[in-house]
Design a protein around this motif. Structure first.
Motif, PDB file in Angstrom:
ATOM      1  N   PRO A  32       0.832  -1.201   0.000  1.00 14.62           N
ATOM      2  CA  PRO A  32       0.000   0.000   0.000  1.00 14.62           C
ATOM      3  C   PRO A  32       0.869   1.254   0.000  1.00 14.62           C
ATOM      4  N   ILE A  33       0.383   2.310  -0.635  1.00 13.52           N
ATOM      5  CA  ILE A  33       1.170   3.548  -0.741  1.00 13.52           C
ATOM      6  C   ILE A  33       1.516   4.089   0.645  1.00 13.52           C
ATOM      7  N   ALA A  34       0.617   3.858   1.610  1.00 12.80           N
ATOM      8  CA  ALA A  34       0.890   4.367   2.962  1.00 12.80           C
ATOM      9  C   ALA A  34       2.152   3.730   3.540  1.00 12.80           C
ATOM     10  N   SER A  35       2.339   2.423   3.307  1.00 13.42           N
ATOM     11  CA  SER A  35       3.559   1.798   3.857  1.00 13.42           C
ATOM     12  C   SER A  35       4.789   2.250   3.108  1.00 13.42           C
ATOM     13  N   ILE A  36       4.641   2.504   1.811  1.00 18.27           N
ATOM     14  CA  ILE A  36       5.805   2.976   1.057  1.00 18.27           C
ATOM     15  C   ILE A  36       6.236   4.344   1.579  1.00 18.27           C
ATOM     16  N   SER A  37       5.267   5.245   1.780  1.00 18.23           N
ATOM     17  CA  SER A  37       5.662   6.589   2.219  1.00 18.23           C
ATOM     18  C   SER A  37       6.199   6.549   3.647  1.00 18.23           C
ATOM     19  N   LYS A  38       5.649   5.638   4.463  1.00 17.86           N
ATOM     20  CA  LYS A  38       6.165   5.494   5.820  1.00 17.86           C
ATOM     21  C   LYS A  38       7.639   5.070   5.762  1.00 17.86           C
ATOM     22  N   GLN A  39       7.906   4.150   4.849  1.00 13.56           N
ATOM     23  CA  GLN A  39       9.275   3.667   4.696  1.00 13.56           C
ATOM     24  C   GLN A  39      10.187   4.789   4.211  1.00 13.56           C
ATOM     25  N   LEU A  40       9.671   5.596   3.298  1.00 16.40           N
ATOM     26  CA  LEU A  40      10.475   6.715   2.784  1.00 16.40           C
ATOM     27  C   LEU A  40      10.841   7.672   3.916  1.00 16.40           C
ATOM     28  N   VAL A  50      13.848  10.654   3.790  1.00 14.41           N
ATOM     29  CA  VAL A  50      13.445  11.514   2.676  1.00 14.41           C
ATOM     30  C   VAL A  50      12.720  12.700   3.303  1.00 14.41           C
ATOM     31  N   PRO A  51      12.987  13.946   2.840  1.00 19.27           N
ATOM     32  CA  PRO A  51      12.383  15.122   3.485  1.00 19.27           C
ATOM     33  C   PRO A  51      10.868  14.979   3.624  1.00 19.27           C
ATOM     34  N   GLU A  52      10.391  15.395   4.792  1.00 20.49           N
ATOM     35  CA  GLU A  52       8.975  15.258   5.112  1.00 20.49           C
ATOM     36  C   GLU A  52       8.084  15.928   4.063  1.00 20.49           C
TER      37      GLU A  52
END
Lengths: 265, 334
Positions: free
Chosen positions: A138-146, A151-153
């Protein structure tokens, strides 16, 4: 309109897939991202005449799609999108690179043909490998990982929000196109002279929406500080997947498995 | 214009990723300095999604019957300012590559550079902004929008040519490739420019305050003569579009030859016959392809390769079938 609709459906389909619960879905997003990148690098690093050595990478695609229960036609449709420019380069190679490499059943095979097949294979593999990552994470887990990868907030938040709003604004655009078609006497798309008003109107609507979104977010205590979330520890299954994924990517890169297999006979 | 992974080599892709990551880092710092990033974020996100939606809207190109759609960089920069526009463009490209297979993931660096960094961090601050800061009228806005989009797209397209050739994937000679890409993107750029200009013209007539950030703030171009700058860009475009390709046709695929030479050099030994063959065909170059059908002892490996490939396919098919059968069984029992 069907094309706009299908783009939207494509987005939602992927999201539905990523909500699954197969063994691959349950893996830690970090190992999935790392293995995907390793595969991409290995596949891309082959030179333009490689065909056989690329084939073993299909195993990863087949196994992952199988376990995650994702139909092949999803992959196929996306390969079609990536294909035109690759085909252009590949076919032009056929014209410029006519050196005969070998003959097969009386048909001469030129270096250009080999490189065309190589480009097509690489396209299919790269597109599938990325699709697999997105369809099982899910995109949410990818962004959490980023975020965890520092990676800048602002960038991660921007990615999340843009992704969310694509669906909303596509619906907006579809509504506008429907309205236009109902009033335009059979014309499908705006004329060039009207396009400024049309797209400009959509832009103004979007910007008003952004204002409302910001106010709503502010009411819910939004601020752009670096968020630190708890790190999920890697499980044994994650390590196993990571090990096998990385090892297979590297082994397939340096050992031509099909030639080895064929050599047995 | 979106480059696929299959067309880039790892080194070119990696180098472009580094360059784009640097530009993104710079933009993040700039936004933090402005201290409006928090309020700007929803605007950036929604406008980014808007570009997506707007690209779905086709329009009829008069006289041709075909249709086109809008591009992004300059449109975003005009509304958001350079650094914010770059971040938004980068995010759009990431979403396109991840969810729509439009452009590769390793190729993201190259794509962000060609379609984001060039219009947002080069064309916008050097051309678009100073031109409008001198005097803001709707005519000037129209003119500079078209010019900026055209020049941005020309440089971007030339970037695609250079990156593809440097990757050594294509056999197209440099001149042919450039002569194919530049005119096509000139036509696309003109269309995109006209559409961008008409959107800007409409927005300016309804809500001129949106362009406030174009007019405010320091400008790099204030102490440089604008005329000189426009002339410089025009010359650059000409050089890129025409001059270089003409020059290159005198030395067909010079770039390729040199790259081939570097790669081919290390593998010269042990491939005598093939080398002699390619030398006789190509004359001076060290063109020595790594056909994996003919590596080492030629025919023997090629047969092994074909049998092995069929086996690999069969194996992949069998595994796929097996997994789907197991899944079906699971479903039945469950």
């Amino acid at each position: 309109m069907a094309d706009v609709r299908s783009k939207l459906d494509n987005l939602y389909t992927l999201e539905q897939f990523s909500a699954g619960s197969s063994a691959v879905h349950r893996l830690h997003p970090l190992v999935k991202i790392l293995v995907t990148v390793a595969y991409l690098i290995c596949i891309v690093s082959f030179d333009r005449y490689t065909v056989t050595a690329l084939l073993p990478y299909l195993l990863y695609v087949v196994i992952m799609l199988g376990i995650a229960d994702i139909p092949y036609n999803v992959v196929f449709k996306r390969v079609l999108i990536a294909l035109p420019f690759c085909l252009f380069i590949g076919i032009s190679n056929m014209f410029f690179d006519r050196q005969v490499v070998f003959e097969l059943f009386g048909m001469t095979v030129t270096a250009g043909m080999v490189s065309l097949i190589s480009i097509l294979l690489k396209t299919i593999l790269c597109v599938s490998v990325v699709l697999i990552l997105i369809a099982v994470t899910p995109i949410a887990s990818i962004s959490k990982q980023l975020r965890q990868l520092r990676v800048p907030e602002i960038f991660v938040s921007l990615l999340e929000m843009t992704y969310r709003y694509i669906g909303v604004l596509l619906e907006d655009a579809i509504a506008m196109i429907t309205a236009y078609r109902l009033r335009s006497n059979g014309r499908k798309w705006p004329k060039l002279s009207e396009i400024g008003f049309f797209i400009g109107q959509l832009l103004l609507r979007s910007m008003d929406r952004a204002e409302r979104v910001y106010n709503a977010m502010k009411c819910r205590c939004y601020s752009l500080q670096d968020r630190v979330s708890k790190q999920i520890p890697l499980k044994l299954s994650d390590w196993v997947f990571f090990g096998i994924g990385l090892a297979s990517a590297i082994v397939f890169r340096f050992v031509n498995v099909p030639v080895l297999l064929g050599g047995l006979f | 214009m979106h480059m696929a992974d299959a067309l880039l080599s790892t080194s070119v892709g990696g180098a472009m990723c580094l360059a784009s990551a640097g530009a993104i880092g710079y933009s993040v710092l700039q936004l933090k300095k402005e201290d409006v990033s928090e309020k700007k974020l929803p605007l950036m996100a929604v406008v980014g999604a808007f570009v997506f939606a707007a690209q779905m809207i086709n329009f009829t190109i008069p006289g041709t019957g075909s249709s086109g759609h809008i591009g992004g960089g300059i449109l975003l920069a005009g509304i958001l300012g350079g650094p914010a526009a770059l971040l938004t463009m980068a995010v759009i490209l990431i979403v396109q590559s991840l969810f729509f297979a439009d452009g590769g993931v390793l190729a993201l660096g190259a794509n962000i550079f060609n379609m984001g960094v060039i219009p947002c961090l080069v064309i916008y601050p050097l051309l678009f902004k100073p031109f409008l800061q001198k005097a803001m009228t709707s005519t000037r806005l129209t003119i500079i929008s078209i010019i900026s989009v055209v020049i941005g797209l020309q440089i971007g397209a030339f970037g695609v040519v250079l990156q593809t050739l440097a990757s050594g994937i294509t056999e197209l000679p440099f001149a042919t490739f450039a002569l194919l890409m530049q005119p096509i993107h000139l036509a696309i750029g003109l269309m995109e420019g006209i559409v961008t200009a008409s959107v800007f013209a409409f927005v300016y007539s309804v809500r001129p305050e949106i362009f406030a950030n174009v007019l405010n703030g320091s400008s790099l171009g204030m102490n440089i003569s604008l005329k000189k700058l426009v002339v410089a860009f025009a010359i650059l475009t000409l050089v890129v579009g025409g001059g270089l390709s003409l020059m290159a046709s005198e030395y067909p695929d010079g770039l390729e030859w040199s790259i081939e030479h570097i790669i081919g050099d290390t593998e010269l030994e042990g491939n005598g016959t093939l080398h002699a063959l390619s030398e006789s065909i190509q004359g001076v170059t060290a063109f020595l392809p790594d056909y994996d059908f003919a590596d080492g002892d030629g025919k023997g490996t090629s047969v092994a390769g074909i049998i092995g490939s069929i086996l690999t396919f069969a194996l992949a098919g069998a595994i796929g079938l097996l997994i789907s059968l197991c899944k079906k069984k699971e479903k039945v029992t469950a």
